[in-house]
Write an enzyme that holds these catalytic residues in place. Structure first.
Site, short mmCIF file in Angstrom:
data_model
loop_
_atom_site.label_atom_id
_atom_site.label_comp_id
_atom_site.label_asym_id
_atom_site.label_seq_id
_atom_site.Cartn_x
_atom_site.Cartn_y
_atom_site.Cartn_z
N CYS A 1 49.28 36.44 32.20
CA CYS A 1 49.19 37.76 31.75
C CYS A 1 50.30 38.33 30.99
CB CYS A 1 48.76 38.78 32.81
SG CYS A 1 47.10 38.23 33.58
N HIS B 1 50.48 45.83 31.00
CA HIS B 1 49.30 45.07 31.09
C HIS B 1 48.29 45.52 32.06
CE1 HIS B 1 46.73 41.56 32.36
NE2 HIS B 1 47.46 41.45 33.47
N ASN C 1 40.49 43.16 33.01
CA ASN C 1 41.96 42.37 32.70
C ASN C 1 41.49 41.11 31.92
OD1 ASN C 1 44.09 40.84 32.93
ND2 ASN C 1 44.29 40.75 35.12
N1 ACO Z 1 33.19 44.44 46.11
C1 ACO Z 1 33.23 44.79 47.46
N2 ACO Z 1 33.89 44.15 48.30
C2 ACO Z 1 35.02 43.60 48.12
C3 ACO Z 1 35.15 42.95 46.65
C4 ACO Z 1 34.42 43.37 45.81
N3 ACO Z 1 34.24 43.04 44.30
N4 ACO Z 1 36.12 42.16 46.74
C5 ACO Z 1 36.61 42.09 48.13
N5 ACO Z 1 35.82 42.93 48.76
C6 ACO Z 1 36.05 43.29 50.13
C7 ACO Z 1 36.82 42.15 51.03
O1 ACO Z 1 36.05 41.07 51.26
C8 ACO Z 1 37.44 42.99 52.30
O2 ACO Z 1 36.45 43.03 53.13
P1 ACO Z 1 36.72 43.06 54.60
O3 ACO Z 1 37.65 44.10 54.88
O4 ACO Z 1 35.45 43.11 55.40
O5 ACO Z 1 37.34 41.65 54.90
C9 ACO Z 1 37.94 44.08 51.45
O6 ACO Z 1 36.91 44.49 50.39
C10 ACO Z 1 39.16 44.41 51.23
O7 ACO Z 1 39.66 43.35 50.41
P2 ACO Z 1 41.05 43.40 49.94
O8 ACO Z 1 41.41 42.21 49.05
O9 ACO Z 1 42.06 43.82 50.85
O10 ACO Z 1 40.92 44.62 48.76
P3 ACO Z 1 42.30 45.26 48.17
O11 ACO Z 1 42.24 46.86 48.54
O12 ACO Z 1 43.61 44.53 48.21
O13 ACO Z 1 41.94 45.35 46.56
C11 ACO Z 1 42.29 44.07 44.56
C12 ACO Z 1 41.64 44.04 46.01
C13 ACO Z 1 41.56 45.19 43.92
C14 ACO Z 1 42.03 42.47 44.03
C15 ACO Z 1 43.79 44.39 44.60
O14 ACO Z 1 44.20 43.57 45.75
C16 ACO Z 1 44.51 44.09 43.41
O15 ACO Z 1 44.34 44.93 42.59
N6 ACO Z 1 45.48 43.13 43.32
C17 ACO Z 1 45.91 43.10 42.03
C18 ACO Z 1 45.42 41.77 41.37
C19 ACO Z 1 45.70 41.88 39.89
O16 ACO Z 1 46.24 42.58 39.36
N7 ACO Z 1 45.61 40.36 39.59
C20 ACO Z 1 45.59 40.00 38.05
C21 ACO Z 1 47.21 39.91 37.91
S1 ACO Z 1 47.40 39.61 36.26
C22 ACO Z 1 47.10 37.57 35.93
O17 ACO Z 1 48.14 36.74 35.83
C23 ACO Z 1 45.89 37.11 35.69
#
Ligand code: ACO
Length: 343
Positions: A118, A261, A291
């Protein structure tokens, strides 16, 4: 210090973008994995993403975006010296940029890929700036294009809701100091945190002959530690932007736009708050595209240029960040098309 009238910098003079026709909403994804529009929107700001069809491979999207950027700049393919394609999802691991070159008919140009996930577009733009600013080359297209729908596990709700496909390009040319659009930059990577976000070769070997084996090519789907990537982004992006602003003597109040980004709206808002930049000055199209990895920054720029938000002379602080881990920032000034009278 450089003196005289030769090239000094790089002007941003055109842009274009192309996305697949098919859009998948959060509600539709809910038919495939256990998720909801409310969960995805509240945590990421994403409402839909584009997914490439069989007749829209990366080369096709990147070439369409590139042609539109050429048209916007008022150039022909013969004007190009360089085509840099930032991508992590090539059609051909030997390089997809030459396919784009072939599609454009840019026979004078040299074309090659650059991979930095990214951060790829920003790194490619900065790289092009070195060729142009040194006077080694005159005109370049910098393309960011990704088709991560190829590499997402569509049954993994923690990643599949985040990514989409798209391509966008910026036309840049060598210029003197007064037109320079790359006013400063910073680039970083930290391979010790590589495991946070990977699209890695499968560790799969087959017997070859005798006691020897050969690795069988193929990649595992995207693996991500979302919370670690989130913490990385909200720590490193403000830090590198602060360093860049200080080094260039720029105050946040002088910025017209933050062009970050597009990974997560919460990350965009956190960066804006750190610099007290009003949220209205934070460019965001996550709701429509998710993304798109290397494509997000030029896709967002193209949208904001074409709808008139970004005007010639506007100052933009940009930051790319992602797998590697890698991150970077650049202070950019948009010039826009320079008209037929320009060289
Ligand atoms: N729908 C519903 N529930 C979900 C989903 C979904 N799509 N995905 C995960 N959950 C659940 C999990 O299973 C977990 O459940 P549990 O508590 O029963 O175990 C709960 O939601 C919380 O999961 P977390 O992973 O803790 O959720 P978080 O609040 O951290 O959000 C997210 C996840 C949105 C991915 C966040 O961590 C984030 O934005 N991180 C950055 C990711 C990013 O930007 N990546 C791209 C980088 S750029 C590149 O180089 C490609």
């Amino acid at each position: 210090m450089r003196v005289g009238i030769g090239p000094f910098g790089m002007a941003l003079v055109g842009c274009g973008s192309a996305v697949p026709a098919a859009s998948i909403s959060n509600q539709q994804l809910g038919e495939r994995v256990e998720t909801s529009d409310e969960w995805i929107r509240s945590r990421t700001g994403i409402g839909a993403r584009r997914v490439a069809g069989p007749d829209e491979p990366l080369t096709c999207l990147a070439s369409r975006a590139a042609q539109l950027a050429l048209d916007h700049a008022g150039w022909t393919a013969d004007d190009l010296d360089l085509i840099l394609l930032a991508t992590s999802s090539p059609d051909d691991l030997f390089g997809t940029a030459p396919r784009v070159q072939g599609a454009l008919g840019a026979s004078r140009a040299v074309a090659f890929d650059l991979t930095a996930a990214c951060s790829g577009f920003l790194f490619a733009l900065i790289t092009a700036g070195q060729y142009l600013g040194s006077g080694a080359m005159g005109r370049a297209l910098v393309i960011g294009a990704d088709q991560l729908s190829r590499w997402v596990d569509w049954d993994d709700r923690s990643t599949c809701v985040l990514f989409g496909d798209g391509a966008a390009a910026v036309a840049v040319e060598a210029c003197g100091a007064s037109d320079n659009g790359l006013l400063g930059f910073r680039m970083r990577s930290d391979g010790s945190r590589n495991a946070c976000l990977t699209l890695a070769q499968l560790d799969r070997h087959a017997p070859l002959l005798g006691g020897l084996t050969a690795q069988q090519g193929g990649f595992a789907p995207i693996q991500m530690n979302g919370q670690e990537v989130y913490k990385f982004a909200v720590r490193e992006v403000p830090a590198i932007l602060a360093e860049l602003l200080e080094a260039t003597g720029t105050t946040p109040g002088q910025l017209d736009w933050l062009l970050l980004h597009q990974a997560n709206q919460r990350i965009l808002d956190a960066v804006a708050d750190r610099f007290a930049v009003p949220h209205a000055q934070v460019l965001s199209n996550l709701a429509h595209y998710g993304n798109t990895s290397a494509a997000t920054i030029p896709l967002m720029l193209d949208e904001a240029v074409k709808d008139g938000r970004v005007q010639p002379g506007h100052l933009l602080a940009s930051s790319g960040f992602g797998a590697g881990l890698s991150w970077g920032a650049a202070l950019l000034r948009w010039s826009g098309p320079r008209g037929a009278a320009q060289p």
